[in-house]
Design a protein around this motif. Structure first.
Motif, PDB file in Angstrom:
ATOM      1  N   GLY A  10       1.760  -1.980   5.371  1.00 51.71           N
ATOM      2  CA  GLY A  10       1.094  -1.960   3.996  1.00 51.71           C
ATOM      3  C   GLY A  10       0.676  -0.643   3.531  1.00 51.71           C
ATOM      4  O   GLY A  10       0.095  -0.437   2.259  1.00 51.71           O
ATOM      5  N   MET A  11       0.933   0.190   4.336  1.00 54.89           N
ATOM      6  CA  MET A  11       0.750   1.715   3.565  1.00 54.89           C
ATOM      7  C   MET A  11       2.026   2.278   2.896  1.00 54.89           C
ATOM      8  O   MET A  11       3.047   2.114   3.465  1.00 54.89           O
ATOM      9  N   HIS A  12       1.611   2.633   1.592  1.00 55.36           N
ATOM     10  CA  HIS A  12       2.925   3.049   0.897  1.00 55.36           C
ATOM     11  C   HIS A  12       2.520   4.462   0.164  1.00 55.36           C
ATOM     12  O   HIS A  12       3.696   4.768  -0.443  1.00 55.36           O
ATOM     13  N   CYS A  13       1.328   4.935  -0.009  1.00 61.49           N
ATOM     14  CA  CYS A  13       1.208   6.124  -0.725  1.00 61.49           C
ATOM     15  C   CYS A  13      -0.218   6.744  -0.229  1.00 61.49           C
ATOM     16  O   CYS A  13      -0.729   6.463   0.958  1.00 61.49           O
ATOM     17  N   CYS A  16      -3.374   4.983   0.155  1.00 53.63           N
ATOM     18  CA  CYS A  16      -3.520   4.187   1.352  1.00 53.63           C
ATOM     19  C   CYS A  16      -3.704   4.911   2.420  1.00 53.63           C
ATOM     20  O   CYS A  16      -4.631   4.659   3.243  1.00 53.63           O
ATOM     21  N   VAL A  17      -3.319   6.246   2.699  1.00 49.57           N
ATOM     22  CA  VAL A  17      -3.971   7.309   3.652  1.00 49.57           C
ATOM     23  C   VAL A  17      -5.136   7.395   3.628  1.00 49.57           C
ATOM     24  O   VAL A  17      -5.806   7.351   4.380  1.00 49.57           O
ATOM     25  N   ARG A  18      -5.753   7.601   2.523  1.00 53.88           N
ATOM     26  CA  ARG A  18      -7.033   8.075   2.025  1.00 53.88           C
ATOM     27  C   ARG A  18      -7.816   7.033   2.537  1.00 53.88           C
ATOM     28  O   ARG A  18      -8.882   7.012   3.419  1.00 53.88           O
ATOM     29  N   ARG A  19      -7.566   5.591   2.220  1.00 62.31           N
ATOM     30  CA  ARG A  19      -8.193   4.320   2.498  1.00 62.31           C
ATOM     31  C   ARG A  19      -8.417   4.072   3.949  1.00 62.31           C
ATOM     32  O   ARG A  19      -9.332   3.742   4.707  1.00 62.31           O
ATOM     33  N   VAL A  20      -7.091   4.464   4.677  1.00 61.21           N
ATOM     34  CA  VAL A  20      -6.934   4.203   5.929  1.00 61.21           C
ATOM     35  C   VAL A  20      -7.850   5.185   6.869  1.00 61.21           C
ATOM     36  O   VAL A  20      -8.705   4.750   7.724  1.00 61.21           O
ATOM     37  N   THR A  23     -11.547   4.266   6.336  1.00 67.01           N
ATOM     38  CA  THR A  23     -11.961   3.127   7.266  1.00 67.01           C
ATOM     39  C   THR A  23     -12.138   3.674   8.755  1.00 67.01           C
ATOM     40  O   THR A  23     -13.228   3.204   9.408  1.00 67.01           O
ATOM     41  N   VAL A  37       1.437   7.757   6.357  1.00 66.62           N
ATOM     42  CA  VAL A  37       1.947   6.622   5.767  1.00 66.62           C
ATOM     43  C   VAL A  37       2.725   5.840   6.980  1.00 66.62           C
ATOM     44  O   VAL A  37       3.512   6.431   7.545  1.00 66.62           O
ATOM     45  N   TYR A  63      -5.186  -3.792   5.970  1.00 65.73           N
ATOM     46  CA  TYR A  63      -4.019  -2.955   6.725  1.00 65.73           C
ATOM     47  C   TYR A  63      -3.755  -3.660   8.227  1.00 65.73           C
ATOM     48  O   TYR A  63      -4.289  -2.991   9.142  1.00 65.73           O
TER      49      TYR A  63
END
Length: 80
Positions: A10-13, A16-20, A23, A37, A63
């Motif tokens: 589910g990582m595309h950009c 997403c990298v920042r959110r993961v 987390t 990604v 994710y």
């Protein structure tokens, strides 16, 4: 400190990298080494490694992930 790699769906950009990254960084006992990604390399300061804790945190964030079967250091070398 032993490390493991997760494959993350589910990582595309970059967002997403920042959110993961955020987390995982907010999860006790984990130290984020690298997030890109589709994958994250994580160190655990506890033994046994906190793979399940990382997987649960990522699932809650939307994710789904699994342990990379090619992770180089799945178990701690300390005391072995």
């Amino acid at each position: 400190m032993p490390e493991f790699t997760l494959r993350i769906e589910g990582m595309h950009c970059g967002a997403c990298v920042r959110r993961v990254s955020q987390t995982l960084a907010g999860t006790d006992g984990l130290r984020v080494k690298e997030v890109r990604v589709g994958a994250a390399r994580i160190a655990s300061d506890q033994d046994p490694l906190l793979v399940d804790r990382a997987l649960d945190a990522l699932a809650r964030a939307g994710y789904p992930a699994h342990l990379d079967p090619d992770s180089e250091s799945i178990t701690s070398q300390a005391g072995h």
